[in-house]
Design a protein around this motif. Structure first.
Motif, PDB file in Angstrom:
ATOM      1  N   GLU A  24       0.827  -1.209   0.000  1.00 32.26           N
ATOM      2  CA  GLU A  24       0.000   0.000   0.000  1.00 32.26           C
ATOM      3  C   GLU A  24       0.862   1.261   0.000  1.00 32.26           C
ATOM      4  O   GLU A  24       0.533   2.259  -0.641  1.00 32.26           O
ATOM      5  N   ARG A  27       2.348   1.812  -3.504  1.00 31.11           N
ATOM      6  CA  ARG A  27       1.409   2.419  -4.444  1.00 31.11           C
ATOM      7  C   ARG A  27       1.650   3.918  -4.523  1.00 31.11           C
ATOM      8  O   ARG A  27       1.746   4.490  -5.602  1.00 31.11           O
ATOM      9  N   LYS A  28       1.782   4.545  -3.371  1.00 26.71           N
ATOM     10  CA  LYS A  28       1.975   5.988  -3.335  1.00 26.71           C
ATOM     11  C   LYS A  28       3.384   6.368  -3.798  1.00 26.71           C
ATOM     12  O   LYS A  28       3.573   7.380  -4.481  1.00 26.71           O
ATOM     13  N   SER A  31       4.381   6.870  -7.924  1.00 25.90           N
ATOM     14  CA  SER A  31       3.574   7.899  -8.562  1.00 25.90           C
ATOM     15  C   SER A  31       4.284   8.402  -9.800  1.00 25.90           C
ATOM     16  O   SER A  31       5.502   8.300  -9.917  1.00 25.90           O
ATOM     17  N   PRO A  48      -0.610   8.495  -8.110  1.00 28.14           N
ATOM     18  CA  PRO A  48      -0.159   7.099  -8.149  1.00 28.14           C
ATOM     19  C   PRO A  48      -0.630   6.446  -9.451  1.00 28.14           C
ATOM     20  O   PRO A  48      -1.757   6.655  -9.883  1.00 28.14           O
ATOM     21  N   LYS A 121      -6.601  16.410  -3.459  1.00 27.21           N
ATOM     22  CA  LYS A 121      -5.252  16.930  -3.685  1.00 27.21           C
ATOM     23  C   LYS A 121      -5.274  18.367  -4.197  1.00 27.21           C
ATOM     24  O   LYS A 121      -4.474  19.195  -3.771  1.00 27.21           O
TER      25      LYS A 121
END
Length: 137
Positions: A24, A27-28, A31, A48, A121
């Motif tokens: 997890e 994933r970030k 990006s 991402p 964001k």
């Protein structure tokens, strides 16, 4: 120069955190930048990467090639893009792994979660711009 007392600036600890990150978190970390048009439209610089995004490769041997993301291989820190393959010695074709940082997203695969993330964001970016502009004078 150390900016935060709560985060270590040790190279050893940074590398351990990066390469030992769980899926997890990866994933970030995996990006990619958005294209200039998408940055202007959404007010967000990067997202991402995920399967079915359309990307252009910006660095390396396959620079300027475009395609759709077929898989995001978090364990190996690479992204597989359609039509970016090579032939093995036995004649089999295998997808070439491209680092996420070497890609620019040209078209996002939208769903409600992604739309919410973009809104969140961009809202955060607006707050930061207001704060930095208030210090100018």
């Amino acid at each position: 120069m150390k900016y935060s007392d709560t985060v270590s600036s040790s190279r050893r600890k940074s590398r351990k955190a990066h390469f030992g990150a769980h899926s997890e978190a990866r994933r970030k970390l995996m990006s990619a930048n958005l294209s200039k048009e998408l940055q202007a439209r959404h007010g967000v610089r990067s997202m991402p990467i995920r399967k079915d995004d359309e990307v252009v490769i910006t660095r390396g041997v396959y620079k300027t090639r475009e395609g759709k993301v077929t898989s995001v291989y978090r364990k190996k820190w690479v992204v597989h893009v359609e039509r970016i393959t090579r032939e093995k010695a036995n004649g089999a074709t295998v997808p070439v792994g491209i680092p996420a940082s070497s890609l620019t997203i040209t078209k996002l695969k939208m769903d409600k979660d992604r739309k919410n993330a973009l809104e969140r964001k961009s809202k955060n970016n607006d707050k930061k711009e207001d704060a930095t502009m208030s210090n100018v004078d």
